[in-house]
Design an enzyme around this catalytic site. Structure first.
Site: not given
Ligand code: SAM
Length: 458
Positions: A133, A113-115, A230, A110
């Site tokens: 997170e 936190g945008g989504k 993304c 998360a």
């Molecule tokens: N959903 C968020 C937003 O809209 O603001 C952005 C999320 S970002 C694309 C992916 C997130 O997954 C990061 O915060 C990262 O730290 C976390 N992450 C990294 N490794 C992970 C894992 N093994 N399992 C779950 N989350 C992980």
């Protein structure tokens, strides 16, 4: 224009996906500037008088003609809007066009936190969101953004996906916005081009499989799973649909699209069915690169309902009995029923409707924040917390002081500032009627209680 070259293997992968001719358009587009966009928090403020155009797939989303200094806008710090890339806001269209029922949701990856803020708005008072997170420092930023959004319907946790095993079949909707190779960010963040390699894509794919292997089991029968990245490549997108549907029984969900949006639908054959994915390309629209898919878990899959525990035991939370919780609601003038807990003598409040779910979650997850933290209660008064100031809960017993923009900025910088005729005691600072935080007037001086780690340094 960025002088960072695109990796050759990335170029050939994109040519396979788009064809030579369209790839030229794509390449041009990622060297143009990104468009800034925001999503307003309708519970706090519906719009601002910026020069803006609506984002067609998100009710409260807007493209801005210019990028203002958000840091120097006090309403940004009050949680009036979230600065979010436009393609990501497509989740709003998904939720509303399918009519995904409110309930208990999980945003498994998360931060920042945008989504989660979008999901929190969609749920309103009819649901509970777990925003998780795995990285601790990022979980702290997630908490800040959830606190600013202020809806009080969210639990912030700091766990690895595998810690969720006892919560199989528990969630009405699970969002996996997966960590990915970030090909869709090459415009907004040209440095991301240097980090890309085929090995990194393979690593991301492995990690995504691990996450999906867990996420797939957490959705209850009839519930929904939304997966997004993304990035453009098929390994992290279409192949993940194939992987998920080979492990669990899911049904396809197709999203209604307006052709003018230029979102590209892709079909994925798996498990004898055709599933759908949606790609956002920067040469076709103003958003960044994005992929998203929605699946519905088979109706006959397991559903886990939380059971009432005889005795709630927790190693750091103390439950406040229902009668005392109702008394607190009355005292504070809160209309909907809340359930209270204390942690280090500070009071937290969540909706009573979700208490059993909360208790179950609190047994298995590492809580960073939940509901609204009100603060400490003294005999006849409160030491209010910043979180209460930013929440939608009433603050009836406290006087308010409306600030000018320059006063608000001084407050947010945590500087000393003078205001004439201020009442003695705790006073809620507001800007354009949006709460910003607390000061305490001691008569001979004013203490500024804006959190030190949040203060603006510009
Ligand atoms: N959903 C968020 C937003 O809209 O603001 C952005 C999320 S970002 C694309 C992916 C997130 O997954 C990061 O915060 C990262 O730290 C976390 N992450 C990294 N490794 C992970 C894992 N093994 N399992 C779950 N989350 C992980």
């Amino acid at each position: 224009m960025s002088n960072i070259q695109l990796p050759a293997a990335f170029e050939s992968q994109m040519i396979d996906l788009l064809g030579e001719k369209e790839f030229v358009e794509f390449k041009k587009a990622i060297d143009l500037p990104s468009k800034t966009s925001v999503r307003f928090n309708e519970a706090k403020l519906s719009v601002k008088d910026w020069n803006k155009t609506p984002i067609p797939w998100s009710e409260n989303g807007y493209f801005l003609e210019n990028r203002p200094s958000f840091t120097l806008d006090p309403s940004f710090h009050a949680g009036a809007y979230y600065v979010q890339e436009a393609s990501s806001m497509f989740i709003d269209h998904i939720l509303k066009s399918i009519g995904i029922p409110q309930g208990i949701y999980l945003d498994l990856a998360a931060a920042p936190g945008g989504k989660s803020t979008l999901l929190s708005s969609y749920l309103g008072s009819d649901g509970l969101l777990v925003a998780n997170e795995v990285i601790q420092s990022r979980a702290q930023i997630l908490k800040e953004n959830i606190v600013k959004w202020g809806l009080g319907n969210t639990i912030v946790t700091n766990n690895d996906p595998e810690h969720f095993t006892p919560l199989e079949g528990f969630f009405d909707m699970v969002l996996v916005d997966a960590p990915c190779s970030g090909e869709g960010m090459f415009r907004k963040d040209p440095e991301a081009r240097n980090e890309w390699s085929l090995d990194h894509v393979a690593l991301c794919e492995l990690r995504q499989k691990r996450i999906m292997d867990q996420a797939g089991s957490l959705v209850k029968g009839g519930g929904y799973l939304i997966y997004s990245t993304c990035t453009f490549n098929e390994k992290e997108n279409e192949d993940m649909i194939r992987f998920l549907t080979s492990e669990f029984s899911y049904e396809p969900v197709r999203i209604a699209l307006d052709p003018s949006w230029k979102v590209r639908e892709t079909e994925v054959d798996s498990d004898g069915k055709v599933f759908f994915g949606y790609r956002f390309f920067p040469h076709l629209m103003n958003g960044e690169g994005f992929f998203i898919t929605v699946l519905q878990r088979s109706e006959d899959a397991y559903i886990q309902e939380p059971k009432r525990a005889k005795d709630f035991k927790h190693h750091y939370l103390k439950e406040i009995w229902d009668r005392d919780s109702a008394e607190l609601d009355r005292e504070l003038g809160f209309e909907e029923s809340g359930k209270y807990y204390t942690l280090n003598d500070s009071y937290f409040r969540i909706s009573k409707d979700w208490n059993l779910h909360f208790q179950k979650l609190s047994q298995h997850l590492s809580l960073k924040y939940f509901g609204v933290e009100l603060g400490k209660k003294q005999k006849t008064s409160w030491i209010p917390n910043h979180e209460w100031a930013l929440s939608l809960l009433p603050k009836n017993d406290f006087p308010k002081q409306e600030l000018t923009e320059s006063e608000a900025l001084e407050f947010l910088r945590k500087n000393d500032f003078e205001i004439k005729d201020l009442p003695i005691g705790w006073v809620l600072m507001t800007y354009q009627n949006l709460p910003l935080g607390w000061i305490k007037n001691l008569g001979n001086r004013i203490n500024n209680y804006y959190p030190k780690e949040w203060r603006i340094r510009m």
